[in-house]
Structure formats: C-alpha cells, structure tokens
Design an enzyme around this catalytic site. Structure first.
Site, PDB file in Angstrom:
ATOM      1  N   HIS A   1       6.681  11.050   3.640  1.00 29.33           N
ATOM      2  CA  HIS A   1       5.514  11.309   4.489  1.00 29.33           C
ATOM      3  C   HIS A   1       5.764  10.735   5.887  1.00 29.33           C
ATOM      4  O   HIS A   1       5.981   9.542   6.048  1.00 29.33           O
ATOM      5  CB  HIS A   1       4.312  10.647   3.828  1.00 29.33           C
ATOM      6  CG  HIS A   1       2.995  10.992   4.431  1.00 29.33           C
ATOM      7  ND1 HIS A   1       2.447  10.272   5.463  1.00 29.33           N
ATOM      8  CD2 HIS A   1       2.098  11.967   4.144  1.00 29.33           C
ATOM      9  CE1 HIS A   1       1.269  10.787   5.782  1.00 29.33           C
ATOM     10  NE2 HIS A   1       1.029  11.823   4.994  1.00 29.33           N
TER      11      HIS A   1
ATOM     12  N   CYS B   1      -8.008  12.967   9.874  1.00 27.46           N
ATOM     13  CA  CYS B   1      -7.252  11.843  10.423  1.00 27.46           C
ATOM     14  C   CYS B   1      -6.831  12.080  11.872  1.00 27.46           C
ATOM     15  O   CYS B   1      -6.799  11.158  12.674  1.00 27.46           O
ATOM     16  CB  CYS B   1      -6.036  11.536   9.559  1.00 27.46           C
ATOM     17  SG  CYS B   1      -4.838  12.857   9.468  1.00 27.46           S
TER      18      CYS B   1
ATOM     19  N   ASP C   1       0.816  -1.212   0.000  1.00 29.28           N
ATOM     20  CA  ASP C   1       0.000   0.000   0.000  1.00 29.28           C
ATOM     21  C   ASP C   1       0.852   1.265   0.000  1.00 29.28           C
ATOM     22  O   ASP C   1       1.963   1.279   0.545  1.00 29.28           O
ATOM     23  CB  ASP C   1      -0.918   0.014   1.228  1.00 29.28           C
ATOM     24  CG  ASP C   1      -2.144   0.887   1.009  1.00 29.28           C
ATOM     25  OD1 ASP C   1      -3.070   0.423   0.310  1.00 29.28           O
ATOM     26  OD2 ASP C   1      -2.170   2.026   1.507  1.00 29.28           O
ATOM     27  N   GLY C   2       0.307   2.325  -0.590  1.00 27.60           N
ATOM     28  CA  GLY C   2       0.996   3.611  -0.563  1.00 27.60           C
ATOM     29  C   GLY C   2       1.103   4.171   0.847  1.00 27.60           C
ATOM     30  O   GLY C   2       2.052   4.886   1.163  1.00 27.60           O
ATOM     31  N   HIS C   3       0.133   3.866   1.665  1.00 31.61           N
ATOM     32  CA  HIS C   3       0.162   4.342   3.058  1.00 31.61           C
ATOM     33  C   HIS C   3       0.215   3.133   3.978  1.00 31.61           C
ATOM     34  O   HIS C   3      -0.762   2.412   4.139  1.00 31.61           O
ATOM     35  CB  HIS C   3      -1.075   5.182   3.363  1.00 31.61           C
ATOM     36  CG  HIS C   3      -0.946   6.010   4.615  1.00 31.61           C
ATOM     37  ND1 HIS C   3      -0.443   5.503   5.805  1.00 31.61           N
ATOM     38  CD2 HIS C   3      -1.244   7.320   4.865  1.00 31.61           C
ATOM     39  CE1 HIS C   3      -0.451   6.461   6.713  1.00 31.61           C
ATOM     40  NE2 HIS C   3      -0.920   7.570   6.183  1.00 31.61           N
TER      41      HIS C   3
ATOM     42  N   GLU D   1       3.749  16.477   3.654  1.00 33.41           N
ATOM     43  CA  GLU D   1       3.647  16.224   5.115  1.00 33.41           C
ATOM     44  C   GLU D   1       4.849  15.382   5.538  1.00 33.41           C
ATOM     45  O   GLU D   1       4.710  14.346   6.186  1.00 33.41           O
ATOM     46  CB  GLU D   1       2.341  15.495   5.422  1.00 33.41           C
ATOM     47  CG  GLU D   1       1.113  16.240   4.879  1.00 33.41           C
ATOM     48  CD  GLU D   1      -0.186  15.463   5.017  1.00 33.41           C
ATOM     49  OE1 GLU D   1      -0.202  14.277   4.678  1.00 33.41           O
ATOM     50  OE2 GLU D   1      -1.170  16.044   5.485  1.00 33.41           O
TER      51      GLU D   1
ATOM     52  N   CYS E   1      -0.782  13.294  13.943  1.00 32.53           N
ATOM     53  CA  CYS E   1      -0.768  11.854  13.640  1.00 32.53           C
ATOM     54  C   CYS E   1       0.657  11.312  13.556  1.00 32.53           C
ATOM     55  O   CYS E   1       0.888  10.141  13.869  1.00 32.53           O
ATOM     56  CB  CYS E   1      -1.466  11.575  12.312  1.00 32.53           C
ATOM     57  SG  CYS E   1      -3.251  11.723  12.414  1.00 32.53           S
TER      58      CYS E   1
END
Lengths: 651, 651
Positions: free
Chosen positions: A267, A415, A188-190, A319, A337
């Site tokens: 990120h 988030c 996954d990208g995140h 970010e 976060c």
C-alpha cells in the site's frame, strides 16, 4: 556513528504566501474546502453520503443517542479537518473558525476515556476489543491523526487543551505498547502514529514518544509476524474480508524488518508514511542504519516506481506498488494521498540532506498529482490520478473500475480531500529550511519569510510569476547586516540559471552544491537577488525498461507535466504523434481555466477516415495528417467535461 | 420471407484426415487428452484437484455413498468427454474406448430420474430446488452438453441408448418450459441447450425440440426480466455471490430481446453459443429476422471486438466483451472456449451463406487461439490467451491475476480442455460443405472425403503441406463422371491464387463468388486440381481506433499469426522495433517444437545500456541498435519455459 546534519523547516507562522499560483488554492482551502468539510463532517451536505464523524464523537461523549456509523477510521476525518484548521489559523487569525475548532477540541476531550483512549469505533461498536485487530482497524492510525491535529492546533493557537488530550492518549498508548513484558509487541496496519508521535515529541520534548516511535518502527516485520499472531489470538476474524491484509504481509510492510526492506512494496500511502517516520527518527537519533533504510526506499521509488506526475502506486489492488518499471498509465492508481505522503517523505529527507533531488520529487508531486487532486471549486476531488483516460472504457472494461474521468464529490472513504486541505494549508513549511548558517530556498513561491539569522531578524521576500516563468526576485530586509549563506535550489527541469545580486551577475559555477547555488555574504536590507531559471519545454523520455512510455514522449515545462485533452485535440488521442523535430511553444492563456500556459506544437495525426470497416489489414501503410497539438498542464485536466486525456504521446 | 440457402457439412465419418499439421493434434486427443481426461474425471490424476464428476453420477445413481463435489456444472465435463469420444469413434473404431463409453452411458442412464431429469448437483445437493436458479446454476447448460454428447455418440455408434436418455430429458424439459400457462417462461443463464436441442432435432426430426429452442431464444431478454423474477421468487439468494449475474443483464445477454441486440455483450462464450443457436434456428426456419440478428452480432464481433488471434472477450471481469475497439493485449481474457464458440458460430453462418469471411474467422480462431490453448503433451492448457505477456508482472500487478505465462495442468473450472478435445476430434466437420450442386472446400487439410454428388460416390482427396506452404493438390475419385461445382476457398491472407486442372491453368477471374473460386465441370476419376495460394508474410495493422495496436504491426503468414518470444529475442520485447522496409523471411525449422516456419527480419532494438538510473530524462534522443528478430507462430508460444511474448510489435 556519523553525525547526521539536519536543517529545519520554518514555522508556518513565519511564512506568508502571496503567490500567483498557490494563493488561490490556499484561499480555496480556507474559504471553501474547510467550511465544506465541516458541513460534510456534520452531515449537512445535500446528496452526499453522511459522514457521521462528528456525531460519532457526540455519541461517544454520551451527549446523544445513536450508533457508530462510517469507516473504522472515520475519526481521522475530524482530526485531519482540525489539523488543516490549525495550519490556517497559524497563518491568518480567524476567530469564528477558532471558536468552531475549540468546540471540536472540547468534544474530542469529552469523548476521551478516563484512561486516555479515544476511538469512537471501538468505544461505540466494539468496546472491549480495543487493540485486537491492529492489522485492519486503524486504531493507532486514528490516534496518529489526532496527535498531528493536536500539535498543529497547539502551534497555531498556543492553547494546550488538545495537546493535553493528545499527550494523555499517547501516554496511554505507551502503557499498552512496548518491548516490556505484558505490553503488546505490535504496531499498526496503517503507519501514521510514527510521524505523529515524532511531532508530539518535538512539541513536548518528551523522550518516551521518540522511544515509542522507534519501537513501532523497529518491531515491524519481525518474525513471528505480529499480524498473524493477533489474527490467531482473536480467533481468525476479519474486518475487511475481501482484502487479505493478514496473508499479504507486504501490503502493510510487515514482510521484513524495515532495515531489510530494499524496495517500496504494498500500500503506497502506508509505505511513504512509514518512510517519513523512519526519516524523522533517523534525523533525531542520528541512526545511520535508519537513514540507509530511507535511502533504499527513496532510491527504489524515484528510480523505478514513480510516475512522471509524482504519482506512486501502480495498481488498484491494494492501492499498491507492483514491481520495478511497472508504471501503466491507464490502470494506475496513483492515489492523491500517496503523493502527499511522498511529499512528507521527501520533505524529511530534505531536512536531513539538503539535496535538490528531494525537492525535485516534492515539487513534481505537488505541482502535478496533488494539485490535480482538487478541482478549482474545492468540492471535487480525484482519489486516483491516471495518466491516460479513455472515458468510454470507464465502466465498460472493469480494469478501469477505480478510474474516474471527472473529479468526484466526496468519497465513502474520504481520505484524500482533507489530506489535500492540510497539505495546502501548511504549504509554507515546504518553501525554506534553515540552519545556523544557511537559508535554503526549496520552492519558488511568492511571499515573505521571517528568519532569525546571525542574530538578526531577517525577512526574505520572493516576487515571481513562477511557475509560469522562471524569474524570481528575492529581497532581503534585516534589522542589521547578517552573514549567512542563501542556498537557492536549481531545479532539474532548468538547463541554465543566472543569478545576480543587486544587479551584478554572479559566477555560480563553483558554488553549486547538491543542486543548490550557495551565495555566502553579509546581507543588508534592500539586497536584491535575481534568479533566472531557464524554463524550456522539455521533451521527456522514460527509462527504456518502462513499457508504458517507450516510443512516447511527455512534455514538461518548469514543474508542470503537460497532457493532451480531448477538449483541445478531439477524440482518439492515441492517433496523435509528435515529430522529433517539432518545436513546442508555450503561451499564456489568461482565460483558460483561470489562466495557464499551454504548449502548442506541430504534430501528426494517424489518418483513420479511409480505413474502412476491417479490423485488421495487411500491408497497409499508415499515413498521417498535419495536426496542431495543444497541451495543458496535467493538474488542470478534466475541468472541461468528460473527455480523453493522455500525458505520454507517441513520438 | 426470403428463402435461406443452406449447405451442409459432411458427416464426420465421411472425412478422413491425414494432415501435416492436424493429424498429430487429433492423435494427441485420441491417445492422451481423452484418456487423461478419463483419469481426471475419475480422480486418478496425482496432484490434480479432484474432479469427482463420475463419482457424482455414481452417487446420483444410488450406487455409492457420498456427497456432490465440484462446480454446479460438473456434469458437463463427463458430457464433453463423451462427446469427444463419439467423434473419435466416428472417425476410427476403438472397441476398448467404446466399452468404457458404454459404461458411462449406462451410468448416466442409471442416474436419470424417472421423469427424465439428470443433474447430479440438484439431485444430490439441492433436491426440490430444480429450476429455481436458471440464472446462475447451469441446469439447462448441463442438459445441453449431455444432449450434444448423446447425438455425437449415437452418430458414431448407432446405439440409441444415450439418445433415448437425451430425448427423455429433452421431453421432460419441454414439459417444464414453454409459453403455455403453468410452464416456466424462462431460459438458462448460460446458453448451450439451444444448439444442443437443434442437434437433437436434426438427429430425431422431432419438431418439439426446434420449437423449444426457438422459445428459449425468443424469450431471452423480454421484460420483465426472467432472472430478476426468479431471483425474487426464490428469496433473493445467490449461488455466486461475488458475481452479480442478476443485476448485470448483459452478462448473460438478457438485457434485450435477441433481435434487438446490436453488439456482442457480456460473457463471450455465452454470446457465441447463443449466436450459434440463433443461426441454427434461422437456417431451419428461414427466419430472416433471426438471420439478421446473427449478422449484427457477427459484424460487431469481427469489425470491432475480435483479436487478431481469433480471441474474443477483452476482460477477465465476467470473461466478457467490453466495448468497441477495446482490445488490450495484456489484460485480455480471450478464453479458449470463447474461440471454440466463435468457430461454432462461424461454421453455422458458413452453412447459411458460403462466404469466405466466415471461414477466414473460423480459420483464424482455429489456427491461433484454439491450438495455442493446448500444449503438445495434451496435458497442459491455456484458459486465457494473452497477446502480450510480461511474466515478471504476473502475480505482482494484479491486473494480470488471470494471465498465466505457461499452460496449466487442469482447472478448478475445467471447461477449456474438454472443449478443445471435442473440437479437434470433430475437425473433419469443418473442412467441407455440400449441397446438391456444389462442394465447398473451406479449410485446406490433408485427407479424404466421401461425398455423394450427382448420383455418384465421389472421393475428394487433399494433399498439402499446408499450413506451412500454400500448395494444395485435390484429387477426384468417382464411380462415374459427376457434374458439380468445386468451390475452393481463397483465404484473405493470400494475395494471389492459381488453379490448374489436370495441368491446365484456369482463368479464375470471373468465377470467384464470395471468396470461393467455383470450378464447374464434369469430374472424372483421376482429375487433379492444383491450387497454389501465395503465402507471403503479411505485416498486419490494426484499425486506427484500436489503441492497443496503433503504431504497431503483427506478422501473419497463411493462417498463422506470429509472435516474438523471449526465448528467441531476449528480454524486454517492448524495446524491439520493426523498420517499415525490413523484409521478413520465412524458413522452416524442422527441429523447433516439432517443426514450424519461423520468420526472421532485420529489426532494431532501443538501446538501454547507457541510459543510467534516472527514470525520466529530458531531451534524450532514443537510439537503436540493429537486431535480428525471430517470430514463431502464436500457437507455439510458451513451450520453452517462462518468458516474455508479444504479438504486436512497434513499427
């Protein structure tokens, strides 16, 4: 392969918090944040942008008409809410809340496809395009949050319905991803699925979840780059056209295999979530190479890329981390976060090696950036946490477009608020760790913990006025005498600790290991340990390679970093200077924002009134006037209207 | 209405420059910049992005096939080149250059529509859409540059062809715009037509050009907003979708009528071009209200929004001003063109009121930001002129995406290089002003000027080693004795001036008016005036409201602001501190970058080597080591490879 020693955190249900500082926050999460979020998820907050998150599930379940609305990761807001509810229920029953949560569980179950898949964006908006844009569309990220929620809710209630949903989803994911031919060799990208699957593995014991986590981690950053391949395969379409997530591989940490990543890039939230997942797998598999990868990232963050407030991420663009020793105070991102993710990472490292440096960073992030993230009304949040704010420039100079001088109601990308909620609701996990011989006390938080040691049920109580004072009384209750080591963390901000047991002072000199004072004895009921941590006001200096802190000082006392605010010190905080020999004094102010220590010291203010109009003058001597400076803890800033704030002050 | 006194600059043909510092630059423009630009305009520079500017005209003239290519304002590059050629030819004949320029004139004439209109973008790419997007598409801006070029070329050669072209175009514009019903009540998004039409008015005496200028200026900012109206009329289309030029009215100074604009807002180049146009009309019409508008903008810039290097525009977003006292050194924009525009504005104000404060700012911009804008090879240019650069962070922290640590070859938007060329080629205009009784000397530049005073042809010669030394010898030649006042500017950077005439020292105490020492007498051939300006190294301080300069100092000597470079001082310039009592010494270094004064002084360097790994430490005393700091003039930075640079240094 060298054996990796691990300890384990206590179960949340075994830790009861009753604390001067934290109880109020946890009750706030229970009484305000979670109910408010529930209203928000159901689009019942007046004047707030609709969330549509519950409605998306209802539409996906075929129970109402409508279209998907929201971010591609909108589902995760529901999951984070459910996870926080799980933690709240685990520490205190609440039948009404559980009834609501059960309905959410049922709804999610009804929205689950027969093959196990859950994602309302793809189900409603792009059916058939599942798994075609892992880079940008957070599909596994949402799955991860759902799994984390499931595990939390299962632990809290013992109910298996959502756990079953999560397992069916995870099994389906396992059928889609993996090294075998015909499966997707991607990730996954995140990052988020990784640490979630490890929780599911621990909850179920099912090895395939561990294997899948390891696959996701090890696959990341291999050549040819997966995100590039899937980008080409899907016809070079973008979900976020303005962010170039595909070309900027470091953004999502796909620039190198994880074992070759020597610095924290991209990120910030993704990086620390990934690192937490790596640490989980390292601990479980005793893979020294993975542990080494964690240590490299950790070292890079804490020695070169960490704000004194525990914030990470130096820039709004992406970010993201920027470069070593680049920690601007005003254009900083330091997303709430990201500090929460850093706590996840630190907490896992602490279980692998009980070194107080991990707890120091965990504490720094927790008591500063994370608490600062939420107002005491539970309804206003910081997403970005600057160390210096000049409100006049916000909205005028566009380098500050991401910086808000006051906490905001709710975000289009929401988030941070639910992330703060789930962290605070699960705070009990972070206080102790145990293994068969040792109880580690990482944080000083009032309350009680139930621990099984040496065959006895032991209760350890903490009474303390921490974080305002450095004295902590620990009391032991036990069915029968029990032999174990009590390892008390000696925080780096304290320059002296005294420990007495039942009134008798101990000589701890030889018993300090990795920042913990180890007291090994047979404990019996009524034993009382008194820990006295000195809590001087520290004048902190930054590394000489930090451009943003050179010639400046920041004050810290206990875990709190302090700041100057306009409300106490007037405008133009940049004109304030702290003489080197000025003696700071801490004093508790019971009526200030719910009570807190402030620090006062004699300072100087560069005189401006007789300068005149000229912008530049030759050979002008700068003179100062005496000035009494008042600092408040950083977490409490921006609660008294719009004003200037700064953590670092000229010396 | 109070009469506005004006003086006039000399014609360029009457000023011959032969100067230690400037001759080299002007020859560079003649020998390298203008020929190189000619190659660029014709797409003959290897590895450079094609300009296509000449080709656009050829296609518009129907002489070749093809499509328009380039920015919407590509035509202006040809115009600026032709304008620079005009200035070069006015000061020194060059038949070959004139032949090439005549061909360009012919080409432009052939590309002119029968109604007078010239704009290759609209002619080729959007025929029929002329005057539908004044806000974004620079139609009148391009017209303005064409007109400026025409006037310059006409003055230089006496040839009227391009002047006729310009007049036909201006007459056509006059038929399209104006207060009368059926005409467009609008103005351009990028001011430039205003000061161009005033030049055309002065060249032709045609009143309609003055009236049209006044209309454009006075119409600006009226409600309802013209750009909003035309936006709606054309169906809400954007030429630059990423920049919201329509909503952000201050960006193009259409937020308020010009008389109500109290501060310098928006795109910096547009603001100063507009201000120059207002000053032109104020001088011509003796309109005190317009003059007051100029004074307000001037005061706001010079007392709150001006970099010490003469740069303006604090942020990359919108290449714009931000707010009062916001002058960040590292994220600054300070476009070279904006400082050129500031020189235009200052020069016009100087003709209205001969006060040395205008010349001080003009000189500051000229000797620092503008000269810094061009490398000594004439082929590399700065668009953005930072006062502090950390090259490691460029490309890593995206707040520096606009900042280049070395001069770049040519730009996609190539406004700055030809603007530098036309300014330097016309430098002779800026040295003197005259009226019937007085000759003002604003700048000290070696050479000769021919002036008609008191019925005589007078030549004033300057011999000087300025700007390296403060001694200037002025020599008078005259047909017959002539009575007039010679007003010599006493720059603000000098704390003492001595003047002698024919060896006899004057007592100038009572004769200084607005920063000019006035010597009134009958001059005869051979009279020699010796002006000795003290030129100490100044330790400059910024206004106490400037966050970016507080606690810091910058060195200046004569017109030059100095900077520290890594090449002389090693890395980590932020660790350098200048003790207050340290005595700077200036020394000429003949072999350094063509010869320049450097400043050396005993400084200190914060020691970093024994700090260790920790990012933050408590109660660490900061200690320093002695260090010899070497400053070079700011204009010469970035000529010795990639390295750190800073203008402001901790004190």
């Amino acid at each position: 392969m060298k054996h990796i020693q691990t300890v384990k955190p206590l179960k949340l249900q075994d830790v009861h918090i009753q604390d001067t500082f934290w109880s109020e926050y946890i009750e706030l999460v229970r009484d305000v944040v979670v109910p408010y979020q529930w209203e928000a998820l159901n689009d019942r907050v007046p004047d707030a942008e609709p969330s549509h998150a519950i409605r998306n599930f209802q539409i996906a379940a075929g129970e109402t008409e409508g279209e998907f609305y929201g971010m591609v990761f909108q589902d995760s807001d529901v999951a984070k809410w459910l996870e926080a509810v799980g933690y709240l229920l685990e520490t205190k029953p609440d039948p009404e809340l559980e009834r609501v949560a059960d309905e959410v569980v049922d709804l999610i179950a009804r929205a689950q496809r027969s093959d196990g898949y859950i994602n309302t964006f793809y189900t409603l908006k792009e059916p058939g395009k599942e798994w075609t844009n892992l880079c940008e569309c957070h599909e596994l990220y949402c799955a991860g949050h759902l799994i984390e929620a499931a595990v939390a809710y299962y632990h809290a209630t013992g109910k298996t319905k959502i756990l079953d949903v999560a397992c069916r989803f995870a099994d389906y994911i396992d059928s889609v991803f993996g090294p075998e031919p015909g499966k997707i060799q991607g990730y996954d990208g995140h990052q988020e699925i990784e640490l979630a699957l490890m929780k599911l593995y621990h909850a179920t014991g099912k090895k395939s979840y561990l294997q899948l986590t390891r696959f996701f981690l090890e696959e990341r950053g291999k050549e040819p780059n997966f995100f590039q391949l899937e980008y080409e395969k899907r016809g070079k379409t973008h979900h976020w056209p303005t962010l170039d997530m595909i070309a900027d591989r470091a953004y999502n940490q796909s620039h190198l295999p994880i074992r070759e990543q020597d610095s924290a890039e991209g990120h910030a939230v993704r990086l620390v979530y990934m690192a937490a997942g790596i640490a989980d797998v390292a601990a479980e598999t005793e893979d020294q190479g993975l542990l080494e990868a964690c240590r490299k990232l950790w070292k890079n963050i804490v020695t070169r890329r960490l704000y004194i407030t525990g914030g990470i991420g130096s820039m709004a663009h992406g970010e993201a981390f920027s470069l070593d020793y680049d920690l601007p105070n005003d254009t900083v991102y330091a997303e709430t976060c990201a500090s929460i993710g850093l706590i996840f990472f630190a907490h896992r490292m602490l279980q692998i090696e009980a070194k107080s440096e991990y707890a120091d960073v965990l504490e720094r992030a927790l008591y500063n950036t994370v608490v600062a993230g939420m107002a005491k009304d539970g309804k206003h949040f910081f997403y970005v946490n600057p160390l210096e704010v000049w409100p006049d420039a916000c909205g005028k100079n566009h380098i500050y477009d991401h910086v808000k001088p006051v906490r905001q109601g709710w975000f289009g990308c929401a988030c941070c608020p639910p992330n703060v909620a789930r962290l605070l609701a699960s705070l009990g996990q972070y206080i102790y760790s145990v293994n068969s011989r040792t109880v580690y006390t990482h944080l000083y938080v009032g309350g009680k913990a139930n621990i099984s040691m040496d065959g006895s049920n032991v209760t350890i109580g903490q009474r303390t006025n921490f974080p305002w004072e450095g004295e902590v009384t620990l009391e032991i209750e036990t069915e029968s005498p029990a032999s174990f080591t009590l390892a008390l963390r000696l925080p780096s901000w304290s320059d002296g600790a005294e420990i007495s047991v039942n009134g008798q002072k101990l000589d701890i000199t030889g018993s300090i290991v990795d920042g913990y004072a180890r007291i090994d004895r047979e404990w019996k009921s009524g034993d009382q340990i008194r820990l006295t941590l000195s809590m001087p006001v520290l004048r902190m200096k930054g590394h000489p390679l930090l451009r943003s802190t050179i010639g400046k000082t920041a004050l810290q006392r206990g875990p709190f970093v302090y700041c100057l605010e306009e409300a106490d010190n007037g405008k133009h905080l940049h004109q304030i200077k702290l003489p080197r020999d000025s003696q700071p004094e801490a004093a508790f102010e019971p009526h200030l924002l719910g009570g807190m220590n402030v620090i006062r010291l004699a300072a100087e203010r560069i005189a401006a009134d007789d300068w005149g109009m000229e912008l530049y003058k030759a050979n002008q001597s700068e003179y100062t006037r005496p000035f009494q400076a008042t600092f408040i803890p950083y977490y409490a800033w921006a609660n008294r209207g719009v004003g200037e704030m700064t953590v670092w002050v000229k010396e």
